[in-house]
Enzyme design. Structure first.
Site, PDB file in Angstrom:
ATOM      1  CB  ALA A 109     -40.152  73.582  33.662  1.00 34.36           C
ATOM      2  N   GLY A 129     -36.491  89.299  32.917  1.00 38.71           N
ATOM      3  CA  GLY A 129     -35.206  89.467  33.589  1.00 38.71           C
ATOM      4  C   GLY A 129     -34.107  88.582  33.060  1.00 38.71           C
ATOM      5  CG  ASP A 143     -54.529  74.395  34.921  1.00 40.40           C
ATOM      6  OD1 ASP A 143     -55.231  75.199  35.568  1.00 40.40           O
ATOM      7  OD2 ASP A 143     -54.354  74.474  33.691  1.00 40.40           O
ATOM      8  CG  HIS A 171     -42.245  91.962  39.755  1.00 41.40           C
ATOM      9  ND1 HIS A 171     -41.923  93.297  39.675  1.00 41.40           N
ATOM     10  CD2 HIS A 171     -41.191  91.290  39.255  1.00 41.40           C
ATOM     11  CE1 HIS A 171     -40.714  93.412  39.138  1.00 41.40           C
ATOM     12  NE2 HIS A 171     -40.252  92.203  38.872  1.00 41.40           N
ATOM     13  NE  ARG A 221     -38.502  90.301  41.942  1.00 44.71           N
ATOM     14  CZ  ARG A 221     -38.388  89.483  40.925  1.00 44.71           C
ATOM     15  NH1 ARG A 221     -39.176  88.445  40.834  1.00 44.71           N
ATOM     16  NH2 ARG A 221     -37.502  89.709  39.993  1.00 44.71           N
ATOM     17  CG  HIS A 248     -43.655  88.003  39.404  1.00 43.68           C
ATOM     18  ND1 HIS A 248     -43.848  88.268  38.064  1.00 43.68           N
ATOM     19  CD2 HIS A 248     -42.329  87.724  39.544  1.00 43.68           C
ATOM     20  CE1 HIS A 248     -42.679  88.156  37.420  1.00 43.68           C
ATOM     21  NE2 HIS A 248     -41.756  87.811  38.300  1.00 43.68           N
ATOM     22  CB  SER A 301     -38.195  81.337  38.477  1.00 45.69           C
ATOM     23  OG  SER A 301     -38.054  82.586  37.864  1.00 45.69           O
TER      24      SER A 301
HETATM   25  C1  SIN Z   1     -38.063  90.730  36.395  1.00 44.58           C
HETATM   26  O1  SIN Z   1     -37.534  90.884  35.305  1.00 44.58           O
HETATM   27  O2  SIN Z   1     -38.170  91.618  37.224  1.00 44.58           O
HETATM   28  C2  SIN Z   1     -38.651  89.395  36.715  1.00 44.58           C
HETATM   29  C3  SIN Z   1     -37.599  88.389  36.833  1.00 44.58           C
HETATM   30  C4  SIN Z   1     -38.009  87.334  37.804  1.00 44.58           C
HETATM   31  O3  SIN Z   1     -39.172  87.262  38.179  1.00 44.58           O
HETATM   32  O4  SIN Z   1     -37.133  86.603  38.260  1.00 44.58           O
END
Ligand code: SIN
Length: 516
Positions: free
Chosen positions: A13, A50, A215, A236, A283, A344, A384
């Site tokens: 970011a 991912g 932070d 996760h 998730r 996560h 994300s």
């Molecule tokens: C993953 O690869 O499972 C994580 C990807 C994510 O958190 O969007």
């Protein structure tokens, strides 16, 4: 020339913002100082496996991506922001490709997309199982080439500096401590951008690196900048089982997208009959199911059966995961991998508008530390990185259209030094206590009484941090712990303010209607 914009955080970011700002100014024209406490290799961005969720194929549609995001966000997303970010996804991917990103594609150059939880389509653009590192590679080159971007490492940002009062109050800079010398300095700029990433270290097991201590959010709390949705912490479902607390390796959801299946400790299919999307349910649903299986069986993990993928295909598609498993004697693509949920992603954060601006003039927040309205009560997988590319571009577009003006002051040396050794035994012990407390009382399965106990215990910890900082006021270990405890308190307070279960927030007594 004086700094016009300070960026706190060196992940995707922060870099995407600096890169866009520079590009929009025709390759220069605005002086940006990027401050980071850890090398980018130790950031959540770099570890992202991912990919980037984006509508890049004709058979997919913006509408479907929007609906998937809203469904997983459980009614708590800002639909206008969701639509804006999803619509800009294809352009963000095109820019990265033009800058040299090597996303997986077939021989004809058609992007190969992965399927992850909550998505109705395969739409995750990726580079093997190291997509974050690939995007970092591209952006880092761009940032290095930016003639007016200065990158300063080992910089721990302690607090925001504000000026004025009431409606005239604004953010004018940050106070830093140099991690090598302990020297404290004040840096001033016309705008400050927080891109400090996640907070997973508040929990016992996390896929986040050591630097993910919340932070930016803690600084916002101390400066009275409003937060939103802090209750919603995404776990996760499939982190590699590790008995030790601390960062743990992620087994990407794309592995389930490729055919792997979750098994209970007794070997039965875990997700059968639980959700129509089965192993690729959102998730929060999968993580809760695993947590319940763990609690019921007394076994500390469940299994991820990778045999449906096959050894060769696994190694080709997920070389990094195959290597890590191999080092533990697990043949990925043939064996079962022991997995457990781990903290996560923080779906909430510092409240921003649709271009990253917070309620405090002069302060922006981007990426995981921000709450733009995209995620709601749970984050759709791989949204994300999408947000971490699109929102910085939005913020840069807005900032270049404003006269930034010079900062109020130059760099101010405080004549103070902080003890940077992190070996304070009591602070380290308390940190573990807090992680246990948050995992037990404010984790995947919560209870109102447990949350109340957590609030009481966290208050005592916060008081101890203040006392320690007053006596030993120059020790970073206590300053960092105070930040983590403040963020933990914000999570617990937000959890206690929820009147219904949604997304990642699951209070067992609310579920049973006891508190309706
Ligand atoms: C993953 O690869 O499972 C994580 C990807 C994510 O958190 O969007």
């Amino acid at each position: 020339m004086e700094t016009e914009v300070i960026v706190v955080g060196g992940g995707i970011a922060g870099m995407a913002f600096a890169e866009r700002m520079t590009a929009l100014k025709g390759g220069g024209g605005v002086r940006i100082l990027m401050l980071s406490k850890a090398p980018v290799e130790a950031s959540n961005s770099y570890l992202a496996q991912g990919g980037v969720a984006a509508v890049v194929l004709p058979e997919d549609s913006v509408e479907e991506h929007v609906q998937d995001t809203l469904t997983v966000g459980a009614g708590r997303c800002d639909e206008r922001v969701v639509r804006m970010i999803v619509e800009r996804g294809p352009k963000a991917i095109a820019r990265l490709l033009a800058a040299g990103a090597r996303f997986d594609a077939d021989r004809e150059g058609r992007l190969q997309l992965a399927r992850e939880g909550g998505h109705s389509q395969a739409r995750v653009v990726h580079y093997r199982d190291t997509t974050g590192a690939e995007i970092v590679r591209v952006l880092r080159d761009r940032v290095k080439a930016g003639p007016m971007i200065e990158v300063a490492g080992h910089q721990y940002v302690m607090d925001l500096i504000t000026d004025g009062a009431g409606a005239a109050r604004r953010c004018i800079g940050v106070r830093t401590v140099d991690g090598r010398t302990g020297e404290v300095q004040d840096h001033y700029a016309a705008a400050v951008v927080l891109a400090t990433g996640g907070l997973g270290q508040i929990y016992r097991h996390t896929t986040n690196p050591m630097a993910a201590t919340g932070d930016g959010i803690a600084m916002a709390i101390r400066a009275n900048v409003p937060l939103r949705d802090m209750a919603f912490i995404q776990f996760h479902p499939t982190a590699l089982y590790d008995d030790e607390s601390g960062p743990t390796f992620l087994i990407s959801e794309a592995v389930r997208g490729a055919g792997a299946r979750l098994l209970r400790p007794d070997g039965g299919r875990l997700m059968e009959g639980v959700h129509p999307k089965g192993d690729l349910a959102p998730r929060n649903v999968v993580a809760r199911e695993i947590q319940r299986a763990i609690l019921r069986s007394g076994h500390p993990h469940v299994w991820l059966d990778t045999a449906p993928i096959g050894v060769q295909e696994f190694a080709k598609r997920f070389p990094n995961i195959a290597n890590v498993c191999g080092r533990k004697g697990i043949v990925a693509g043939r064996d079962r991998i022991p997995v457990m949920p781990a903290a996560h992603y923080s779906c909430g954060g510092i409240l921003t508008n649709d271009h990253g601006e917070t309620a405090l003039p002069g302060l922006f927040a981007l990426g995981e530390c921000a709450s733009s309205g995209l995620h709601g009560a749970d984050r759709l997988a791989s949204n994300s990185l999408l947000e971490a590319l699109v929102m910085p571009a939005r913020a840069a577009e807005v900032l270049v259209s404003r006269p930034l003006g010079p900062p109020l002051h130059g760099i101010g040396r405080q004549g103070m030094f902080l003890r940077m050794d992190l070996e304070d035994e009591r602070a380290a012990w308390l940190r573990k206590e807090m992680q246990e407390l948050m995992t037990g009382k404010a984790g995947i399965l919560r209870m109102t009484d447990g949350l109340k106990e957590a609030r009481r215990d966290l208050r005592a910890m916060a008081d101890e941090c203040e006392r320690a900082l007053a006596q030993e006021h120059l020790a970073w270990a206590w300053a960092e712990l105070r930040s983590m405890v403040q963020v933990a308190e914000a999570i617990v307070d937000s959890a206690l303010s929820q009147t219904t279960n949604a997304g990642t927030h699951w209070c067992e007594d609310l579920a049973q209607g006891v508190l309706s």
